[in-house]
Write an enzyme that holds these catalytic residues in place. Structure first.
Site, PDB file in Angstrom:
ATOM      1  N   ARG A   1       0.830  -1.221   0.000  1.00 40.01           N
ATOM      2  CA  ARG A   1       0.000   0.000   0.000  1.00 40.01           C
ATOM      3  C   ARG A   1       0.862   1.269   0.000  1.00 40.01           C
ATOM      4  O   ARG A   1       0.601   2.222   0.730  1.00 40.01           O
ATOM      5  CB  ARG A   1      -0.951   0.045   1.202  1.00 40.01           C
ATOM      6  CG  ARG A   1      -1.890  -1.100   1.311  1.00 40.01           C
ATOM      7  CD  ARG A   1      -2.881  -1.174   0.152  1.00 40.01           C
ATOM      8  NE  ARG A   1      -3.604  -2.400   0.244  1.00 40.01           N
ATOM      9  CZ  ARG A   1      -3.185  -3.554  -0.318  1.00 40.01           C
ATOM     10  NH1 ARG A   1      -2.109  -3.578  -1.071  1.00 40.01           N
ATOM     11  NH2 ARG A   1      -3.879  -4.651  -0.161  1.00 40.01           N
TER      12      ARG A   1
ATOM     13  N   SER B   1     -10.622  -1.041   3.923  1.00 39.00           N
ATOM     14  CA  SER B   1      -9.811  -0.978   5.142  1.00 39.00           C
ATOM     15  C   SER B   1      -9.393   0.459   5.434  1.00 39.00           C
ATOM     16  O   SER B   1      -8.834   1.131   4.563  1.00 39.00           O
ATOM     17  CB  SER B   1      -8.549  -1.831   4.981  1.00 39.00           C
ATOM     18  OG  SER B   1      -8.918  -3.185   4.860  1.00 39.00           O
TER      19      SER B   1
ATOM     20  N   GLU C   1      -4.775   4.052   5.871  1.00 41.05           N
ATOM     21  CA  GLU C   1      -4.688   3.740   4.440  1.00 41.05           C
ATOM     22  C   GLU C   1      -5.534   4.762   3.664  1.00 41.05           C
ATOM     23  O   GLU C   1      -5.148   5.220   2.595  1.00 41.05           O
ATOM     24  CB  GLU C   1      -5.207   2.320   4.177  1.00 41.05           C
ATOM     25  CG  GLU C   1      -5.166   1.933   2.714  1.00 41.05           C
ATOM     26  CD  GLU C   1      -5.479   0.458   2.467  1.00 41.05           C
ATOM     27  OE1 GLU C   1      -5.054  -0.401   3.265  1.00 41.05           O
ATOM     28  OE2 GLU C   1      -6.143   0.171   1.461  1.00 41.05           O
TER      29      GLU C   1
END
Ligand SMILES: Cc1cc2nc3c(=O)[nH]c(=O)nc-3n(C[C@H](O)[C@H](O)[C@H](O)COP(=O)(O)OP(=O)(O)OC[C@H]3O[C@@H](n4cnc5c(N)ncnc54)[C@H](O)[C@@H]3O)c2cc1C
Length: 304
Positions: free
Chosen positions: A172, A224, A295
């Protein structure tokens, strides 16, 4: 809502005070001072130049599945790419996709051509451009595994060609997080693993079914919220252990099914979600000594 024509071709229409919540999966956030959907790369340059000339801060929005837009909205100019830059073409052993192509569409296209390796994208509701920026992934795979190169437009009106190594793709993360004003305009993917389209589609269906058993049914989320910390329990487990499942602030609710999902159960505001995120981070730090990293992108904060 007023509009202003900015290019001779009459394509670069800018709408003013355009509501952004409907353009996000969370359905949260205020309006964009100005919103434009570039028709093509030429239009991107025109809009970037206009923003520069007028001193407008510039924001990008794909399918809005990884952003929390402030309740006060966004100043300046927002480029909306969910319906722009939609080219998707095979070039020999590669597949080229415009930044606005939806990741599930990319997976379907590869399946149709008879190439495996893209199935993990079937359930990720974002665009190619934002996916590259964060190296979107699932099931132990990520775009890094299929990406050949990308083209990026910079505010200095340069078109850069970058390889995965130059992009520094990781879990990520990518170099693009350090250059939030660089716009991915196109990406090229390797078609390396021939396979039967039916077998590929069956695997995609299985992955989507698995997702349904693990993730909440309410689509109003950003997936998420926090990254999984390296080498430890996943963020969802840490948040669950801290006692947050079902925790509610206004209409922002921590999912009972997957604690790393915050749901908009009705009229949640960005202020509610931010306060809930801060509360989760503080408690996980106090009780388990882990600093959870977001995130999801906060706009405009993360670009200021
Ligand atoms: C139900 C659900 C499940 C999800 N599952 C996953 C998953 O399994 N794996 C995963 O990785 N993600 C997952 N996500 C998160 C999200 O779909 C991905 O991060 C996706 O890549 C975001 O794409 P987007 O177009 O919606 O980006 P947006 O939310 O619109 O934007 C995200 C960020 O990217 C920037 N951006 C947008 N377009 C560009 C561009 N062309 N160039 C440069 N920057 C750009 C924006 O400025 C913003 O900072 C999930 C989300 C939801 C809602």
């Amino acid at each position: 809502m007023s509009t202003e024509i900015i290019s001779k071709s009459n394509r670069g229409l800018i709408s003013e005070n355009h509501p952004l919540a409907p353009l996000t999966t969370w359905r949260i956030g205020g309006a964009a001072a100005r919103l434009a959907a570039p028709a093509d790369l030429e239009d991107v340059w025109g809009l970037m130049r206009l923003a520069y000339d007028r001193g407008w801060p510039l924001f990008f929005l794909g399918r809005g599945s990884n952003v929390l837009i402030d309740d006060a909205g966004l100043p300046g100019l927002t480029l909306h790419l969910a319906k722009s830059l939609q080219g998707l073409e095979r070039h020999g052993e590669t597949l080229r996709a415009g930044a606005g192509v939806a990741l599930p569409r990319l997976a379907q296209a590869a399946a149709k051509l008879g190439f495996a390796g893209f199935e993990f994208l079937a359930g990720i509701p974002g665009t190619v451009g934002a996916g590259v920026r964060l190296n979107a992934g699932a099931e132990g795979q990520s775009l890094a595994g299929v990406l050949k190169r990308v083209w990026v437009a910079t505010p200095q009106l340069q078109l850069l060609e970058l390889t995965p190594a130059e992009l520094g793709l990781g879990y990520r993360t990518s170099l693009l997080l350090n250059f939030p004003h660089w716009l991915v305009v196109e990406a090229e993917f390797n078609l390396a693993h021939p396979a039967g389209p039916e077998a590929i589609r069956a695997r995609m269906a299985a992955l989507i079914a698995r997702r349904k058993t693990r993730q909440p049914a309410n689509p109003r989320s950003c997936g998420s919220v926090f990254k999984n910390p390296a080498g430890g329990p996943p963020a969802g487990r840490l948040i669950e252990t801290a006692g947050f499942k079902g925790h509610r602030l206004g209409d922002a609710v921590v999912s009972r099914k997957h604690a790393n999902f915050i749901l908009n159960a009705g009229r949640a505001t960005a202020a509610h979600v931010k306060a809930l995120m801060a509360h989760i981070q503080a408690k996980v730090w106090q009780t388990q000594g882990v600093a959870l990293e977001r995130e999801v992108v906060l706009l405009p904060e993360d670009l200021s």
